[in-house]
Write a protein that holds these residues in place. Structure first.
Motif, mmCIF file in Angstrom:
data_model
loop_
_atom_site.group_PDB
_atom_site.id
_atom_site.type_symbol
_atom_site.label_atom_id
_atom_site.label_comp_id
_atom_site.label_asym_id
_atom_site.label_seq_id
_atom_site.Cartn_x
_atom_site.Cartn_y
_atom_site.Cartn_z
ATOM 1 N N GLN A 393 4.381 30.246 -7.843
ATOM 2 C CA GLN A 393 2.831 30.284 -7.899
ATOM 3 C C GLN A 393 2.336 31.172 -6.843
ATOM 4 O OE1 GLN A 393 1.733 26.133 -6.779
ATOM 5 N NE2 GLN A 393 1.909 25.461 -8.864
ATOM 6 N N LEU A 394 1.972 32.128 -7.649
ATOM 7 C CA LEU A 394 1.190 33.156 -6.811
ATOM 8 C C LEU A 394 -0.403 33.248 -6.944
ATOM 9 C CD1 LEU A 394 3.199 36.225 -8.450
ATOM 10 C CD2 LEU A 394 3.821 34.694 -6.531
ATOM 11 N N GLN A 395 -0.959 33.109 -5.745
ATOM 12 C CA GLN A 395 -2.170 33.297 -5.584
ATOM 13 C C GLN A 395 -2.702 34.436 -5.380
ATOM 14 O OE1 GLN A 395 -4.190 32.002 -1.570
ATOM 15 N NE2 GLN A 395 -5.191 30.327 -2.834
ATOM 16 N N LEU A 396 -3.774 35.017 -6.096
ATOM 17 C CA LEU A 396 -4.336 36.446 -6.116
ATOM 18 C C LEU A 396 -5.708 36.597 -6.009
ATOM 19 C CD1 LEU A 396 -2.001 37.518 -9.413
ATOM 20 C CD2 LEU A 396 -1.625 38.147 -6.829
ATOM 21 N N ALA A 397 -6.265 37.604 -5.411
ATOM 22 C CA ALA A 397 -7.731 37.814 -5.400
ATOM 23 C C ALA A 397 -7.773 39.258 -5.411
ATOM 24 C CB ALA A 397 -8.155 37.212 -3.955
ATOM 25 N N ARG A 398 -9.089 39.728 -5.111
ATOM 26 C CA ARG A 398 -9.626 41.057 -5.239
ATOM 27 C C ARG A 398 -9.750 41.186 -3.809
ATOM 28 N NH1 ARG A 398 -13.291 43.208 -10.095
ATOM 29 N NH2 ARG A 398 -12.882 44.958 -9.031
ATOM 30 N N ARG A 399 -10.120 40.466 -3.034
ATOM 31 C CA ARG A 399 -10.512 40.704 -1.628
ATOM 32 C C ARG A 399 -9.526 39.584 -0.651
ATOM 33 N NH1 ARG A 399 -14.544 39.728 0.738
ATOM 34 N NH2 ARG A 399 -15.427 38.251 -0.721
ATOM 35 N N GLN A 400 -8.826 40.287 0.176
ATOM 36 C CA GLN A 400 -7.987 39.307 1.129
ATOM 37 C C GLN A 400 -8.726 38.035 1.753
ATOM 38 O OE1 GLN A 400 -5.929 41.309 4.018
ATOM 39 N NE2 GLN A 400 -7.719 42.331 4.774
ATOM 40 N N GLU A 401 -10.133 38.182 1.904
ATOM 41 C CA GLU A 401 -11.190 37.266 2.575
ATOM 42 C C GLU A 401 -11.422 36.217 1.495
ATOM 43 O OE1 GLU A 401 -11.869 40.505 2.228
ATOM 44 O OE2 GLU A 401 -11.921 41.495 4.204
ATOM 45 N N ALA A 402 -11.246 36.223 0.294
ATOM 46 C CA ALA A 402 -11.642 35.369 -0.735
ATOM 47 C C ALA A 402 -11.052 34.194 -0.473
ATOM 48 C CB ALA A 402 -11.096 35.768 -2.018
ATOM 49 N N VAL A 403 -9.964 33.718 0.368
ATOM 50 C CA VAL A 403 -9.313 32.601 0.764
ATOM 51 C C VAL A 403 -9.354 32.102 1.962
ATOM 52 C CG1 VAL A 403 -8.041 32.284 -1.561
ATOM 53 C CG2 VAL A 403 -6.938 33.422 0.665
ATOM 54 N N PRO A 404 -9.162 30.908 2.361
ATOM 55 C CA PRO A 404 -9.079 30.566 4.031
ATOM 56 C C PRO A 404 -8.187 31.122 4.533
ATOM 57 C CG PRO A 404 -9.530 28.683 2.705
ATOM 58 C CD PRO A 404 -9.258 29.613 1.748
ATOM 59 N N LEU A 405 -8.281 31.307 5.858
ATOM 60 C CA LEU A 405 -7.217 32.080 6.884
ATOM 61 C C LEU A 405 -5.795 31.296 6.931
ATOM 62 C CD1 LEU A 405 -6.997 34.400 8.755
ATOM 63 C CD2 LEU A 405 -7.687 33.096 10.631
ATOM 64 N N THR A 406 -5.819 29.982 6.785
ATOM 65 C CA THR A 406 -4.544 29.214 6.983
ATOM 66 C C THR A 406 -4.607 28.370 5.709
ATOM 67 O OG1 THR A 406 -5.353 27.473 8.098
ATOM 68 C CG2 THR A 406 -4.612 29.177 9.374
ATOM 69 N N ARG A 407 -3.021 27.832 5.533
ATOM 70 C CA ARG A 407 -2.670 27.016 4.200
ATOM 71 C C ARG A 407 -3.422 25.596 4.465
ATOM 72 N NH1 ARG A 407 1.488 26.306 2.065
ATOM 73 N NH2 ARG A 407 1.376 27.229 -0.101
ATOM 74 N N GLY A 408 -4.134 25.046 5.606
ATOM 75 C CA GLY A 408 -4.291 23.919 5.760
ATOM 76 C C GLY A 408 -5.296 23.527 4.672
ATOM 77 N N TYR A 409 -6.168 24.310 4.192
ATOM 78 C CA TYR A 409 -7.289 24.077 3.358
ATOM 79 C C TYR A 409 -6.388 23.418 2.031
ATOM 80 C CZ TYR A 409 -5.815 28.128 0.222
ATOM 81 O OH TYR A 409 -5.213 29.017 -0.510
ATOM 82 N N ILE A 410 -5.230 23.690 1.733
ATOM 83 C CA ILE A 410 -4.609 23.081 0.598
ATOM 84 C C ILE A 410 -4.350 21.657 0.428
ATOM 85 C CG2 ILE A 410 -2.570 23.218 -1.061
ATOM 86 C CD1 ILE A 410 -2.133 25.996 -0.096
ATOM 87 N N ALA A 411 -4.298 21.034 1.442
ATOM 88 C CA ALA A 411 -3.892 19.811 1.722
ATOM 89 C C ALA A 411 -5.260 18.964 1.882
ATOM 90 C CB ALA A 411 -2.997 19.478 2.932
ATOM 91 N N GLU A 412 -6.172 19.726 2.496
ATOM 92 C CA GLU A 412 -7.503 19.066 2.544
ATOM 93 C C GLU A 412 -8.173 18.885 1.310
ATOM 94 O OE1 GLU A 412 -9.570 21.743 5.464
ATOM 95 O OE2 GLU A 412 -8.323 21.185 7.140
ATOM 96 N N MET A 413 -8.107 20.033 0.352
ATOM 97 C CA MET A 413 -8.583 20.016 -0.753
ATOM 98 C C MET A 413 -7.982 19.031 -1.678
ATOM 99 S SD MET A 413 -9.949 23.954 -1.887
ATOM 100 C CE MET A 413 -11.181 23.086 -2.801
ATOM 101 N N GLU A 414 -6.815 18.823 -1.687
ATOM 102 C CA GLU A 414 -5.931 17.894 -2.286
ATOM 103 C C GLU A 414 -6.381 16.289 -2.044
ATOM 104 O OE1 GLU A 414 -1.572 19.780 -3.478
ATOM 105 O OE2 GLU A 414 -1.796 18.982 -1.638
ATOM 106 N N GLU A 415 -6.500 15.978 -0.918
ATOM 107 C CA GLU A 415 -7.261 14.826 -0.337
ATOM 108 C C GLU A 415 -8.567 14.625 -1.053
ATOM 109 O OE1 GLU A 415 -5.664 12.092 1.050
ATOM 110 O OE2 GLU A 415 -3.939 13.607 0.890
ATOM 111 N N ALA A 416 -9.411 15.506 -1.148
ATOM 112 C CA ALA A 416 -10.768 15.616 -1.678
ATOM 113 C C ALA A 416 -10.533 15.067 -3.258
ATOM 114 C CB ALA A 416 -11.674 16.790 -1.404
ATOM 115 N N LEU A 417 -9.816 16.120 -3.786
ATOM 116 C CA LEU A 417 -9.564 15.553 -5.117
ATOM 117 C C LEU A 417 -8.956 14.281 -5.614
ATOM 118 C CD1 LEU A 417 -7.847 19.227 -5.993
ATOM 119 C CD2 LEU A 417 -10.282 18.391 -7.064
#
Length: 432
Positions: A393-417
């Motif tokens: 699973q490759l996450q890609l963007a045009r700018r490196q600021e497009a995603v949060p600084l650390t990977r904690g957001y993944i678990a947080e968003m999964e809980e919200a989903l």
């Protein structure tokens, strides 16, 4: 251990001697009984575990195993010329390939592989017309076949097993949720799903993750019809649309791009085109998630049996192939996850479901097709268990600021989903 029945063991049976030595070199553990075309019986392994017994029906079948095992084994099983008399084809493949893990391939296999690599780019030059033919070969089969073994959402790609007790339904829902979290979905996002299958992920992104608009593209007319019908039945057809379209012909700009289980069909000559197209279609602050089967030990040619019977024009990429192309495309690699064994578990569940309803498959097709499909599911499961085949699973963007600084957001968003899924489920019950 080798036990030879009292039969002729010289003269014309020199080929059988070679076959016996091949099995003897590979199988050191377990219990394998092989009956040759001449009636000789050989036993290999240390006797542990459940016995697996196979029988060759003719001498040409044995030559096929010696000279081109990666193609002929599947063909012989399909044609009933290699018969599994105890156990099943999965048990045989698991026993044999499980003991090849970490071993260097024989010299003849390495020579054949070098030749195939020279031909690889020609074999996978997938133009638009050829891509459509390749997709039709597999995905335009009778829809009833896929109902036999897929989950209710018709997810035909690697599931995400959050724990060992997860059902296929749970794991496929977790896969959709995991991907949506990595896309960092925002209200109002416009999403492109390249290779949308039967539409399940696109519908999830709209209904649960909050996408304002989803466009899914596929080259399968069978998938297109079902995806459109599902969107209409869910009341999402104004929000989610599906088109029969090649990704290379797309226009417009999208906030999020996702592609699951499609990249394997792109072909090595089109990797650059794929990533450059995605860069051109992705908005400046956009995020992309590519989910693809891949190889963890460097590039290889495609398996010839899979190429001929299952996925013509397919290719499994290695990261060493993809990263230089991604770097030159103008995209930034922001996250990499390697899903190990998840596809083995997925294929296990598919294989068990298929075998439980094999009679229904036989009503759709013939016995040879059913043996082909059983071999396909079994061989792929064993490859994910014992060979260097994984899911990237490759996450890609045009700018490196497009995603949060650390990977904690993944678990947080999964809980919200998960909370959003529960609300949808409660609303559906209340509507009934």
């Amino acid at each position: 251990m080798v036990l030879v029945a009292p039969a002729c063991t010289s003269g014309i049976f020199g080929m059988e001697s070679l076959l016996r030595r091949l099995f003897g070199r590979i199988v050191q553990r377990g219990d394998l009984l092989v009956t040759s075309a001449s009636g000789e019986r050989w036993r290999f392994g240390d006797g542990s575990g459940q016995r697996v017994a196979i029988r060759f029906t003719d001498r040409r079948a044995q030559w096929g195993i010696l000279l081109a095992p990666d193609k002929k084994l599947g063909e012989l099983f399909m044609d009933g010329r290699l018969i599994v008399e105890q156990g099943d084809i999965y048990a045989f493949l698991d026993l044999v390939l499980g003991q090849l893990h970490g071993q260097r391939d024989p010299l003849i296999i390495r020579i054949i592989e070098r030749g195939r690599m020279l031909y690889r780019r020609i074999a996978q030059a997938n133009g638009q017309q050829r891509s459509r033919r390749n997709v039709a070969h597999h995905y335009d089969l009778d829809g009833g076949l896929y109902d036999l073994f897929l989950d209710s959402d018709r997810q035909y790609s690697c599931a995400y097993y959050e724990d060992g007790d997860a059902t296929l339904e749970d794991a496929q829902l977790a896969k959709r949720r995991h991907i949506a979290a990595k896309l960092v979905m925002r209200p109002g996002d416009r999403v492109l799903d390249i290779g949308c299958g039967w539409g399940g992920l696109g519908l999830y992104l709209a209904d649960v993750a909050g996408a304002a608009e989803v466009l899914g593209v596929t080259l399968s007319s069978e998938q297109l019809g079902i995806a459109r019908r599902r969107a209409k039945d869910a009341g999402l057809d104004r929000q989610v649309s599906f088109e029969l379209q090649d990704y290379r012909t797309l226009g417009g700009s999208f906030d999020r791009i996702v592609s699951v289980g499609m990249f394997e069909h792109v072909g090595v000559t089109n990797y650059r085109t794929f990533f450059e197209t995605c860069r051109d279609r992705l908005s400046e602050d956009g995020v992309m998630l590519l989910h693809t089967i891949g190889l963890s030990d460097g590039p290889h040619s495609n398996n010839p049996w899979i190429e001929k019977y299952i996925f013509p024009g397919g290719a499994l990429p290695a990261l060493s192939e993809l990263l230089p192309i991604i770097e030159r495309s103008g995209l930034v690699l922001t996250d990499v996850e390697v899903l190990r064994l998840h596809y083995a578990f997925t294929l296990r569940d598919w294989r068990e479901r298929f075998l439980a309803r094999r009679d229904e498959a036989l009503a759709l097709y013939d016995e040879r097709f059913c043996r082909m499909w059983e071999f396909y599911l079994a061989a792929c499961e064993v490859a994910f268990r014992h060979r260097n085949v994984v899911v990237f699973q490759l996450q890609l963007a045009r700018r490196q600021e497009a995603v949060p600084l650390t990977r904690g957001y993944i678990a947080e968003m999964e809980e919200a989903l998960k909370r959003a899924e529960r609300r949808d489920s409660q609303s559906a019950v209340a509507a009934e």
